[in-house]
Scaffold this motif. Structure first.
Motif, PDB file in Angstrom:
ATOM      1  N   THR A   9      45.248  40.956  44.001  1.00  0.00           N
ATOM      2  CA  THR A   9      45.437  42.380  43.718  1.00  0.00           C
ATOM      3  C   THR A   9      46.905  42.742  43.930  1.00  0.00           C
ATOM      4  N   LEU A  33      43.624  41.180  39.459  1.00  0.00           N
ATOM      5  CA  LEU A  33      42.713  42.314  39.403  1.00  0.00           C
ATOM      6  C   LEU A  33      43.559  43.564  39.184  1.00  0.00           C
ATOM      7  N   ARG A  35      44.150  47.707  37.917  1.00  0.00           N
ATOM      8  CA  ARG A  35      43.507  49.025  37.876  1.00  0.00           C
ATOM      9  C   ARG A  35      43.351  49.543  36.456  1.00  0.00           C
ATOM     10  N   GLY A  50      39.539  46.735  36.943  1.00  0.00           N
ATOM     11  CA  GLY A  50      38.533  47.372  37.777  1.00  0.00           C
ATOM     12  C   GLY A  50      39.168  48.314  38.769  1.00  0.00           C
ATOM     13  N   LEU A  52      39.592  49.447  42.486  1.00  0.00           N
ATOM     14  CA  LEU A  52      39.379  48.984  43.853  1.00  0.00           C
ATOM     15  C   LEU A  52      38.710  50.044  44.717  1.00  0.00           C
ATOM     16  N   PRO A  55      34.731  48.984  44.537  1.00  0.00           N
ATOM     17  CA  PRO A  55      34.686  47.517  44.463  1.00  0.00           C
ATOM     18  C   PRO A  55      33.278  46.952  44.304  1.00  0.00           C
ATOM     19  N   ASN A  57      31.710  47.106  41.797  1.00  0.00           N
ATOM     20  CA  ASN A  57      31.669  46.614  40.423  1.00  0.00           C
ATOM     21  C   ASN A  57      32.524  45.361  40.229  1.00  0.00           C
ATOM     22  N   MET A  58      32.888  44.688  41.319  1.00  0.00           N
ATOM     23  CA  MET A  58      33.810  43.559  41.259  1.00  0.00           C
ATOM     24  C   MET A  58      33.103  42.214  41.178  1.00  0.00           C
ATOM     25  N   ALA A  61      34.614  39.958  38.572  1.00  0.00           N
ATOM     26  CA  ALA A  61      35.995  39.607  38.890  1.00  0.00           C
ATOM     27  C   ALA A  61      36.078  38.497  39.933  1.00  0.00           C
ATOM     28  N   LEU A  62      35.082  38.414  40.814  1.00  0.00           N
ATOM     29  CA  LEU A  62      35.137  37.462  41.923  1.00  0.00           C
ATOM     30  C   LEU A  62      34.289  36.219  41.696  1.00  0.00           C
ATOM     31  N   HIS A  70      44.879  40.051  48.846  1.00  0.00           N
ATOM     32  CA  HIS A  70      44.812  41.504  48.601  1.00  0.00           C
ATOM     33  C   HIS A  70      46.126  42.153  49.028  1.00  0.00           C
ATOM     34  N   LEU A  97      36.231  45.648  48.910  1.00  0.00           N
ATOM     35  CA  LEU A  97      36.597  44.406  48.238  1.00  0.00           C
ATOM     36  C   LEU A  97      36.166  43.202  49.071  1.00  0.00           C
TER      37      LEU A  97
END
Length: 313
Positions: A9, A33, A35, A50, A52, A55, A57-58, A61-62, A70, A97
């Motif tokens: 991030t 990641l 914004r 996404g 932060l 998070p 909804n991450m 991404a992960l 981070h 996160l």
């Protein structure tokens, strides 16, 4: 073996841009990641857009990520921001996160905290991780609260507390010092005695690589600093050496200097210039880390680079 995948991030910020280059150069795949949709930063192997602040909804991404670095957050330079904003962007976003990373079975979470989670702008003695944290402003409190939130999540983590970071493209206090050094005039700052620890972005990136590689469980803070604290006159001397100039410093009596800043309503500037903030990287040292940069040489190199490429970073 599969090349480790890092989720990063803050990749468009001052520190994050350097971390992206460094991690890629070390052979990591880096998924940034973001914004909002932007051009994929050079060196990134992929990107996910996404928020932060949400998070939860991450998950996508992960997926497949080995570690999170981070570095995003509300910067201290953004003075005047409400305390709630620092808590939202620095504490709650970090907590969320980390929780998402734990659900995705990420191995390690590396959090860019700050020395301000441990201390105000000056401190007596030399700070180590053994000292009780005493942040004095909203920024520092939000960073310490984020560290405490990480400790409550079921994930291995390292909370890095860098001192003042310098490097190409730097903003804030170090940029102001570089601008002062660039002025072709003598400066009345030769009498300042306070010593401050600093760290180059290259040394910070090396510290991040160290905690990414470290075996076993970490789950603790790590101060990040180069070895020798410098006075403001020593920093200016190094910067001006990089510019090919003599120091050009002359002393003003401390009482007169302090009185002038107080009358100008610049009390915090007075504390930053006159006070000391020294630290040691004991916990990183226990992992075998030593800073690869010498601060004096690093400041000289920064000044030379900023002359050649004033918008580098």
């Amino acid at each position: 073996m599969t090349t480790p995948l890092i989720a990063l991030t803050g990749a468009t910020g001052f520190i994050g841009r350097h971390l992206l280059r460094d991690l890629t150069a070390r052979g990591y795949r880096v998924r940034v990641l973001l914004r909002r949709p932007v051009a994929l930063p050079p060196g990134a192997s992929g990107a996910v857009v996404g928020d932060l602040a949400r998070p939860q909804n991450m998950a996508a991404a992960l997926t497949g990520v080995d570690a999170v670095v981070h570095s995003a957050g509300l910067a201290h330079a953004m003075s005047g921001a409400p305390e709630d904003d620092y808590r939202t962007f620095n504490t709650e976003a970090t907590r969320g996160l980390a929780q998402a990373a734990a659900r995705a079975r990420v191995r390690r979470f590396v959090f860019l905290s700050s020395i301000r989670a441990q201390s105000g702008p000056s401190a007596a003695g030399v700070l180590t991780e053994a000292d009780a944290p005493t942040p004095t402003d909203a920024y520092g409190r939000s960073k310490l609260a984020a560290e405490e939130a990480l400790a409550a999540v079921d994930i291995d983590f390292a909370a890095l507390r860098p001192v003042l970071v310098y490097g190409p493209g730097v903003k804030g206090n170090m940029a102001a010092l570089l601008a002062l050094a660039a002025r072709p005039l003598p400066l009345p700052l030769g009498g300042l005695k306070g010593r401050r620890s600093i760290v180059s972005v290259e040394s910070l990136a090396d510290a991040i690589a160290t905690v990414l590689h470290a075996p076993g469980e970490l789950r603790r803070p790590f101060i990040v600093t180069e070895a020798e604290p410098l006075t403001v006159p020593e920093m200016l001397t190094a910067l001006r050496a990089g510019l090919g100039r003599p120091p050009g410093l002359w002393p003003v009596p401390a009482l007169l200097f302090d009185a002038a800043l107080r009358l100008a309503g610049r009390g915090e500037v007075r504390e930053r210039l006159s006070g000391s903030l020294m630290a040691r990287a004991d916990a990183l040292g226990a992992l075998g880390w030593t800073a690869p940069r010498d601060s004096r040489e690093g400041l000289e190199a920064l000044a030379r680079l900023e002359v050649a490429h004033p918008t580098s970073g």
